[in-house]
Enzyme design. Structure first.
Site, PDB file in Angstrom:
ATOM      1  N   THR A 146       0.832  -1.189   0.000  1.00 18.85           N
ATOM      2  CA  THR A 146       0.000   0.000   0.000  1.00 18.85           C
ATOM      3  C   THR A 146       0.876   1.252   0.000  1.00 18.85           C
ATOM      4  OG1 THR A 146      -1.753  -1.160   1.228  1.00 18.85           O
ATOM      5  CG2 THR A 146      -1.755   1.245   1.332  1.00 18.85           C
ATOM      6  N   SER A 147       0.541   2.211  -0.856  1.00 13.63           N
ATOM      7  CA  SER A 147       1.216   3.511  -0.916  1.00 13.63           C
ATOM      8  C   SER A 147       2.717   3.336  -1.168  1.00 13.63           C
ATOM      9  CB  SER A 147       0.919   4.280   0.389  1.00 13.63           C
ATOM     10  OG  SER A 147       1.346   5.595   0.287  1.00 13.63           O
TER      11      SER A 147
END
Ligand SMILES: *[C@@H]1O[C@H](CO)[C@@H](O)[C@H](O)[C@H]1NC(C)=O
Length: 304
Positions: A146-147
């Site tokens: 994520t990210s």
């Protein structure tokens, strides 16, 4: 007196041995465990592993990479992979960033090069160690994040395409987009984050391929998720990342095979360019996009 010294030295010896044994103990099944000795790790990336109590023989591996400010522990509790590991018998690797702020190095030349000694190299070494240690199935190794962890997912897919069968990036940027002219580790690149690093599928493919020059084997199929209202990593990065993998697989970016509206969530649109590249634009969603665990299991081939 002599006797006292003798007893003390034996005690000291015993303590040292048990400390060593503790630090080298095998990961405990059913618990997030740290592995300290797994091969070259020049940038000091932390290695945490979840081996399920229900370990399959010849198990698959999912590498799950946290966001900035995150930790291995936070991603272990905040993502669904460890629970699924108990159902499907796979092992989860949770790398942990060594930097203040815990972003990943997706900017230096060393991390953007196969065998370059950067963070990506350490994560690759965790995979190799796990395959050796558990007789894991080298043809079923997956990567997601994520990210900043999604940025690293794309970097892993580009630098170590031989290791991974599939990847899923939640709200990241394309491999090489955070490149640092000054060769800085884990540097923020505003040009990219603001969606101003725009180029063609062919050029993005060249950038990815240059991270492992001469590599000619299979590459992981990629799924790219991004929120249309992402204010941290501009949604343009969704299109640029899709272009990158579309370019790598030689699909035609301008004519996808299929667009499925409201898939897998109402108001999210899935674009399929070919069997190896799918993009999911989450309309109305910001940077904090929800992991779609059941969908991930399908993409990784655990369910159909
Ligand atoms: C930021 O990344 C872009 C590629 O996306 C690169 O062209 C640019 O030089 C980088 N900026 C800095 C300051 O390194």
């Amino acid at each position: 007196m002599i006797q006292m010294r003798y007893i003390l030295s034996i005690l000291f010896y015993a303590l040292t041995c048990s400390a060593l044994a503790l630090s080298r103990r095998a990961p405990t099944a059913g618990q997030l465990s740290q592995v300290t000795d797994f091969g070259d790790n020049p940038t000091n990336v932390g290695f945490y592993i979840y081996v399920p109590q229900n370990l399959a023989s010849n198990p698959a591996i999912i590498v799950a990479i946290h966001y900035c400010t995150g930790t291995a522990q936070a991603y272990y509790t905040g993502s669904p992979y460890a629970q699924y590991a108990e159902t499907h018998g796979f092992i989860v690797i949770y790398p942990e960033s060594p930097y203040d702020g815990t972003c990943w190095d997706v900017s230096s030349q060393s991390t953007l090069t196969n065998g370059g000694g950067g963070n990506s190299n350490s994560i690759a070494n965790m995979v190799t160690w796990t395959i050796d240690q558990y007789g894991a199935d080298a043809s079923r190794v997956y990567v997601t994040g994520t990210s900043s962890g999604a940025m690293m997912t794309n970097v892993m897919a580009a630098t170590y395409p031989n290791l991974f069968t599939a990847g899923i990036a939640y709200a990241g940027v394309s491999a090489g987009c955070f490149y640092s002219e000054d060769n800085g580790e884990a540097w923020w690149n505003s040009t990219c984050s603001q969606g101003q690093s725009i180029t063609t599928p062919e050029h993005w493919a060249q950038i990815a391929e240059a991270m492992n020059p001469g590599y000619d084997g299979d590459r992981p199929k990629m799924q790219i998720y991004h929120g249309s209202e992402d204010a941290t990593l501009d949604p343009q990065n969704y299109y640029e990342t899709c272009k990158q993998w579309v370019g790598v697989f030689g699909y035609n970016y301008d004519s996808p095979q299929e667009v499925q509206n409201d898939t897998p969530v109402a108001n999210w649109d899935k674009t399929i360019w070919g069997p190896n590249v799918e993009g999911i634009l989450a309309n109305g969603v910001g940077h904090n996009i929800q992991i779609q665990g059941e969908e991930d299991l399908k993409w990784f081939g655990f369910t159909s």
